[in-house]
Design an enzyme around this catalytic site. Sequence first.
Site, PDB file in Angstrom:
ATOM      1  CG  ASN A 151      -1.755  -1.242   1.346  1.00  0.00           C
ATOM      2  OD1 ASN A 151      -1.949  -1.941   0.356  1.00  0.00           O
ATOM      3  ND2 ASN A 151      -2.221  -1.548   2.539  1.00  0.00           N
ATOM      4  CE1 TYR A 155      -5.037  -7.476   2.583  1.00  0.00           C
ATOM      5  CE2 TYR A 155      -6.676  -6.545   4.075  1.00  0.00           C
ATOM      6  CZ  TYR A 155      -5.763  -6.394   3.041  1.00  0.00           C
ATOM      7  OH  TYR A 155      -5.571  -5.155   2.479  1.00  0.00           O
ATOM      8  CD1 TRP A 208      -7.820 -19.062   5.333  1.00  0.00           C
ATOM      9  CD2 TRP A 208      -8.536 -16.940   5.272  1.00  0.00           C
ATOM     10  NE1 TRP A 208      -9.124 -19.041   5.780  1.00  0.00           N
ATOM     11  CE2 TRP A 208      -9.574 -17.756   5.769  1.00  0.00           C
ATOM     12  CE3 TRP A 208      -8.757 -15.559   5.170  1.00  0.00           C
ATOM     13  CZ2 TRP A 208     -10.816 -17.240   6.140  1.00  0.00           C
ATOM     14  CZ3 TRP A 208      -9.990 -15.041   5.538  1.00  0.00           C
ATOM     15  CH2 TRP A 208     -10.994 -15.877   6.018  1.00  0.00           C
ATOM     16  CG  ASN A 213       1.201  -1.592  10.082  1.00  0.00           C
ATOM     17  OD1 ASN A 213       0.232  -1.229  10.747  1.00  0.00           O
ATOM     18  ND2 ASN A 213       1.147  -1.720   8.767  1.00  0.00           N
ATOM     19  NE  ARG A 224      -2.393  -5.005  10.769  1.00  0.00           N
ATOM     20  CZ  ARG A 224      -2.237  -3.681  10.890  1.00  0.00           C
ATOM     21  NH1 ARG A 224      -1.859  -3.156  12.048  1.00  0.00           N
ATOM     22  NH2 ARG A 224      -2.462  -2.880   9.865  1.00  0.00           N
ATOM     23  CE  LYS A 254       1.837   6.113  10.973  1.00  0.00           C
ATOM     24  NZ  LYS A 254       1.882   4.837  10.248  1.00  0.00           N
ATOM     25  CG  ASP A 269      -0.459   0.681   5.155  1.00  0.00           C
ATOM     26  OD1 ASP A 269       0.242   0.658   6.180  1.00  0.00           O
ATOM     27  OD2 ASP A 269      -1.293  -0.191   4.870  1.00  0.00           O
TER      28      ASP A 269
HETATM   29  O1  LIG Z   1      -2.588  -6.681   7.947  1.00  0.00           O
HETATM   30  C1  LIG Z   1      -1.892  -6.978   6.968  1.00  0.00           C
HETATM   31  O2  LIG Z   1      -1.029  -7.854   6.981  1.00  0.00           O
HETATM   32  C2  LIG Z   1      -2.060  -6.229   5.727  1.00  0.00           C
HETATM   33  O3  LIG Z   1      -1.106  -5.933   5.097  1.00  0.00           O
HETATM   34  C3  LIG Z   1      -3.476  -5.839   5.345  1.00  0.00           C
HETATM   35  C4  LIG Z   1      -3.738  -4.374   5.229  1.00  0.00           C
HETATM   36  O4  LIG Z   1      -3.575  -3.945   3.889  1.00  0.00           O
HETATM   37  C5  LIG Z   1      -2.861  -3.540   6.122  1.00  0.00           C
HETATM   38  O5  LIG Z   1      -2.841  -4.090   7.409  1.00  0.00           O
HETATM   39  C6  LIG Z   1      -3.354  -2.141   6.225  1.00  0.00           C
HETATM   40  O6  LIG Z   1      -2.413  -1.436   7.018  1.00  0.00           O
END
Ligand SMILES: O=C(O)C(=O)C[C@H](O)[C@H](O)CO
Length: 291
Positions: A22, A77, A91, A154, A156, A214, A247
């Site tokens: 992105n 996703y 997935w 980022n 997750r 951000k 992104d």
């Molecule tokens: O979460 C992820 O692994 C991705 O890359 C999906 C999305 O495009 C992304 O999280 C957006 O920031």
Amino acid sequence: MIEMSGGEDRQYRLGYAGDTLNTAWYMRALLGKDWSVDYFTGLGEDRYSGDIRAFLEANNIGTDHIRTVPGRRPGLYMIHQEKGDRHFTYWRDTSAAKLLADDKGALHAAVAGASMVYFSGITLAILAPRARGRLLGAIVKARDAGARIAFDTNLRPALWTSPRVMAGVLTAAASLCDIVLPTHTDEAPLFGDKSVDETAERYLELGVEEVVVKDGAGEALIATASERVKVAPKPGAKVVDATGAGDSFNGAYLSSRLAGKSLREAAEEGHRVAGVVIGQKGALVDPKLLG
Ligand SMILES: O=C(O)C(=O)C[C@H](O)[C@H](O)CO
């Protein structure tokens, strides 16, 4: 990755996206023609891998260094909206991208000669520990050769074995970077930051030169050793799907900085572009909408 967005009445739109892709997309859309933007990942030999390559090439994003991993396919996703935010179901356990750092030579070739190298916490999350080391080794070498290194942590949590491992790896990676672009609301619960200033301070203390914090609809803070700039987004943006907001902010911010713009101008451009992206479904919007 393959992205399924929309979802009303179980009708989805298939797109191609993923956090670093992105950012590459928005950099390509916003940088002048004299810049080249290349994407590095792993893809398979299936029809969707072929289609992703063709999609990138059709949009002038270089694919020359992408690794082909026989027998593997792209991750996928799905996006759903809940309680005012976007959520992802993945997935990707056997995606080709998980093996992107298995070939040291390919990694070094991919970053050689770059003015800027961009990667993220998701890039690190999907790699095995030794592969993370290889990727960071290639990044350090590119930096020694003159590249600026930009990194979005980022977060997750679903992709990491534990919050402790996530915090440790991301902090170690950030200490190797010139520009770090974290999101305060994601980082606060993990690191205990009470404000955007505390998030910035934590990365400045690691030796990062430029920290871009951000904060969703709140003010972004851009911090260096000598400057602090807070920039609010323009009010009134309608949120349809927040996927890709951070992104696209990064893509616009980094493009502006490469073009010689100030910290404030770059953050204003980041907010402007992210404001367009959140009004559309999916992570990538047509560059024509970006003005
Ligand atoms: O979460 C992820 O692994 C991705 O890359 C999906 C999305 O495009 C992304 O999280 C957006 O920031």
